[in-house]
Design a protein around this motif. Structure first.
Motif, PDB file in Angstrom:
ATOM      1  N   VAL A 122      -5.843  31.795   8.415  1.00  0.00           N
ATOM      2  CA  VAL A 122      -6.429  30.490   8.706  1.00  0.00           C
ATOM      3  C   VAL A 122      -7.648  30.244   7.837  1.00  0.00           C
ATOM      4  CG1 VAL A 122      -7.322  28.989  10.525  1.00  0.00           C
ATOM      5  CG2 VAL A 122      -5.712  30.787  11.105  1.00  0.00           C
ATOM      6  N   LYS A 123      -7.702  29.047   7.276  1.00  0.00           N
ATOM      7  CA  LYS A 123      -8.940  28.562   6.663  1.00  0.00           C
ATOM      8  C   LYS A 123      -9.673  27.763   7.721  1.00  0.00           C
ATOM      9  CE  LYS A 123      -9.556  24.851   4.075  1.00  0.00           C
ATOM     10  NZ  LYS A 123      -9.484  23.872   2.970  1.00  0.00           N
ATOM     11  N   TRP A 124     -10.933  28.118   7.990  1.00  0.00           N
ATOM     12  CA  TRP A 124     -11.671  27.421   9.040  1.00  0.00           C
ATOM     13  C   TRP A 124     -11.671  25.927   8.782  1.00  0.00           C
ATOM     14  CZ3 TRP A 124     -15.777  24.099   9.316  1.00  0.00           C
ATOM     15  CH2 TRP A 124     -16.337  23.935  10.576  1.00  0.00           C
ATOM     16  N   LEU A 150     -10.564  35.705  21.855  1.00  0.00           N
ATOM     17  CA  LEU A 150     -10.050  34.757  20.867  1.00  0.00           C
ATOM     18  C   LEU A 150     -10.943  34.735  19.635  1.00  0.00           C
ATOM     19  CD1 LEU A 150      -8.403  32.358  19.791  1.00  0.00           C
ATOM     20  CD2 LEU A 150      -9.811  30.863  21.245  1.00  0.00           C
ATOM     21  N   ALA A 151     -12.262  34.692  19.849  1.00  0.00           N
ATOM     22  CA  ALA A 151     -13.193  34.648  18.728  1.00  0.00           C
ATOM     23  C   ALA A 151     -13.045  35.868  17.832  1.00  0.00           C
ATOM     24  CB  ALA A 151     -14.626  34.531  19.241  1.00  0.00           C
ATOM     25  N   ALA A 152     -12.924  37.047  18.438  1.00  0.00           N
ATOM     26  CA  ALA A 152     -12.795  38.273  17.648  1.00  0.00           C
ATOM     27  C   ALA A 152     -11.490  38.267  16.858  1.00  0.00           C
ATOM     28  CB  ALA A 152     -12.859  39.493  18.564  1.00  0.00           C
ATOM     29  N   SER A 153     -10.406  37.847  17.497  1.00  0.00           N
ATOM     30  CA  SER A 153      -9.115  37.816  16.826  1.00  0.00           C
ATOM     31  C   SER A 153      -9.103  36.777  15.713  1.00  0.00           C
ATOM     32  CB  SER A 153      -8.013  37.523  17.849  1.00  0.00           C
ATOM     33  OG  SER A 153      -6.735  37.588  17.265  1.00  0.00           O
ATOM     34  N   TYR A 154      -9.710  35.623  15.980  1.00  0.00           N
ATOM     35  CA  TYR A 154      -9.770  34.570  14.963  1.00  0.00           C
ATOM     36  C   TYR A 154     -10.553  35.042  13.738  1.00  0.00           C
ATOM     37  CZ  TYR A 154     -10.674  30.087  12.736  1.00  0.00           C
ATOM     38  OH  TYR A 154     -10.760  29.066  11.811  1.00  0.00           O
ATOM     39  N   ARG A 155     -11.705  35.658  13.977  1.00  0.00           N
ATOM     40  CA  ARG A 155     -12.524  36.119  12.847  1.00  0.00           C
ATOM     41  C   ARG A 155     -11.745  37.087  11.962  1.00  0.00           C
ATOM     42  NH1 ARG A 155     -16.526  36.839  17.197  1.00  0.00           N
ATOM     43  NH2 ARG A 155     -18.020  35.103  17.119  1.00  0.00           N
ATOM     44  N   SER A 156     -10.947  37.953  12.589  1.00  0.00           N
ATOM     45  CA  SER A 156     -10.221  38.971  11.812  1.00  0.00           C
ATOM     46  C   SER A 156      -9.128  38.360  10.947  1.00  0.00           C
ATOM     47  CB  SER A 156      -9.602  40.006  12.757  1.00  0.00           C
ATOM     48  OG  SER A 156      -8.529  39.440  13.497  1.00  0.00           O
ATOM     49  N   ASN A 157      -8.723  37.109  11.239  1.00  0.00           N
ATOM     50  CA  ASN A 157      -7.634  36.486  10.488  1.00  0.00           C
ATOM     51  C   ASN A 157      -8.088  35.214   9.784  1.00  0.00           C
ATOM     52  OD1 ASN A 157      -4.894  36.533   9.687  1.00  0.00           O
ATOM     53  ND2 ASN A 157      -4.362  35.009  11.231  1.00  0.00           N
ATOM     54  N   THR A 168     -20.354  33.488   6.537  1.00  0.00           N
ATOM     55  CA  THR A 168     -20.616  34.838   7.041  1.00  0.00           C
ATOM     56  C   THR A 168     -20.052  35.099   8.427  1.00  0.00           C
ATOM     57  OG1 THR A 168     -22.763  34.156   7.935  1.00  0.00           O
ATOM     58  CG2 THR A 168     -22.722  35.022   5.672  1.00  0.00           C
ATOM     59  N   ASP A 169     -19.791  34.028   9.215  1.00  0.00           N
ATOM     60  CA  ASP A 169     -19.379  34.278  10.589  1.00  0.00           C
ATOM     61  C   ASP A 169     -18.829  32.991  11.203  1.00  0.00           C
ATOM     62  OD1 ASP A 169     -18.958  35.681  12.937  1.00  0.00           O
ATOM     63  OD2 ASP A 169     -21.072  35.815  13.507  1.00  0.00           O
ATOM     64  N   ILE A 170     -18.158  33.152  12.341  1.00  0.00           N
ATOM     65  CA  ILE A 170     -17.831  32.055  13.250  1.00  0.00           C
ATOM     66  C   ILE A 170     -18.643  32.322  14.514  1.00  0.00           C
ATOM     67  CG2 ILE A 170     -16.011  30.810  14.451  1.00  0.00           C
ATOM     68  CD1 ILE A 170     -15.631  30.900  11.404  1.00  0.00           C
ATOM     69  N   ASP A 171     -19.492  31.380  14.923  1.00  0.00           N
ATOM     70  CA  ASP A 171     -20.347  31.674  16.062  1.00  0.00           C
ATOM     71  C   ASP A 171     -19.593  31.493  17.381  1.00  0.00           C
ATOM     72  OD1 ASP A 171     -20.396  28.966  16.783  1.00  0.00           O
ATOM     73  OD2 ASP A 171     -22.461  28.629  16.134  1.00  0.00           O
ATOM     74  N   ASP A 172     -20.287  31.722  18.480  1.00  0.00           N
ATOM     75  CA  ASP A 172     -19.629  31.706  19.787  1.00  0.00           C
ATOM     76  C   ASP A 172     -19.139  30.327  20.201  1.00  0.00           C
ATOM     77  OD1 ASP A 172     -20.078  34.407  19.992  1.00  0.00           O
ATOM     78  OD2 ASP A 172     -21.866  34.224  21.250  1.00  0.00           O
ATOM     79  N   ASP A 173     -19.571  29.290  19.483  1.00  0.00           N
ATOM     80  CA  ASP A 173     -19.108  27.932  19.756  1.00  0.00           C
ATOM     81  C   ASP A 173     -18.040  27.476  18.771  1.00  0.00           C
ATOM     82  OD1 ASP A 173     -20.880  27.523  21.954  1.00  0.00           O
ATOM     83  OD2 ASP A 173     -22.522  27.223  20.530  1.00  0.00           O
ATOM     84  N   GLY A 174     -17.553  28.395  17.931  1.00  0.00           N
ATOM     85  CA  GLY A 174     -16.515  28.058  16.971  1.00  0.00           C
ATOM     86  C   GLY A 174     -17.021  27.424  15.694  1.00  0.00           C
TER      87      GLY A 174
END
Length: 275
Positions: free
Chosen positions: A121-123, A213-220, A243-249
């Motif tokens: 996924v591209k954010w 979900l956040a952890a899985s999303y970040r890994s992909n 650098t990251d996806i925060d807790d609010d996406g």
């Protein structure tokens, strides 16, 4: 690999009998198959306002005027794409709704990976093959209904398009990625099942579900770790490293002037400027 002007052979209609059978086997999903529709999101929104249950999937064998984020158009030749909209009625807190588009993109990518492709996924939710070319787009819209808000989850996947039919150089299709063009009905059923399963797990998990979900999303997520240019409304832009996806996406970008966080609704484009 499919290339040039020779179209892939698999361009038959979607199999209505298989979709009806899938509805019988999975009562939390039902399929409404349309021969053609300008936009499945528009039809699904009408159904939701009329009281459609969660789990209704509006499918167009051919979508003639699809819409993406910011009202971008999305068109494909007949028989080459999977286009559907899923009606959902989330019960998660309003603060968690921004995760829904990311969840959908992530689970579409997982389904396409299970079909034999290297998808991520591209954010926030464009689905890429091999980290570079877009194969699927997603538009999630909130609509108000007499029984409360609903989410209309629109998904479009390039399945059987040949190389010369792709709309832009950065696009691809499952057929171009090869080998061959998979059956569109199989792609549809696999993707819908993955999205619904991921959504149900997220809904049931509460705060822990969003954290997983956040952890899985970040890994992909293909965007993280790359230098990016974030185009903002009004012509502004941010340059830095994702650098990251925060807790609010939101996407976290380290710029020369400090750390910035942008939500999906706050950007026009996010483009990688390096590997």
């Amino acid at each position: 690999m499919t290339s040039g002007s020779t179209p892939p052979p698999t361009r038959g209609p979607l199999d209505g009998d298989r979709l009806a059978g899938a509805s019988d086997l999975t009562p939390d999903l039902s399929f409404e198959l349309l021969a053609e529709a300008p936009s499945t999101n528009e039809v699904a929104a009408e159904r939701a306002r009329a009281g459609a249950h969660e789990g209704l999937v509006v499918v167009a064998d051919h979508q003639s005027s699809g819409r993406g984020r910011l009202d971008r158009t999305w068109e494909t030749p007949p028989g080459t794409a999977v286009t559907f909209s899923l009606v959902l009625r989330p019960t998660v807190p309003p603060a968690s709704w921004p995760w829904l588009p990311l969840l959908v993109g992530h689970n579409v990518a997982k389904a396409i990976t299970a079909l034999g492709h290297d998808a991520n996924v591209k954010w926030p939710n464009d689905v890429l093959l091999d980290g570079e070319r877009k194969v699927a787009g997603i538009l999630v819209e909130r609509v108000e209904t007499p029984t409360g808000p609903a989410a209309i989850v629109g998904v479009g996947i390039n399945v059987a398009m040949s190389a010369d039919e792709l709309p832009v150089p950065t696009a691809t299709s499952l057929a171009v990625a090869g080998p061959g063009a998979p059956d569109r009905t199989s792609v549809l059923l696999a993707v819908v099942a993955a999205v619904r399963e991921g959504y149900d797990v997220w809904q049931a998990g509460g705060e822990q579900g969003t954290a997983r979900l956040a952890a899985s999303y970040r890994s992909n997520c293909a965007t993280l770790g790359r230098d990016v240019r974030v185009e903002l409304p009004g012509g502004g832009e941010l340059l830095g490293r994702a650098t990251d996806i925060d807790d609010d996406g939101r996407l976290v970008v380290a710029t020369a002037d400090g750390t910035e966080r942008v939500g999906a609704g706050d950007v026009i484009h996010v483009r990688a400027t390096s590997a």
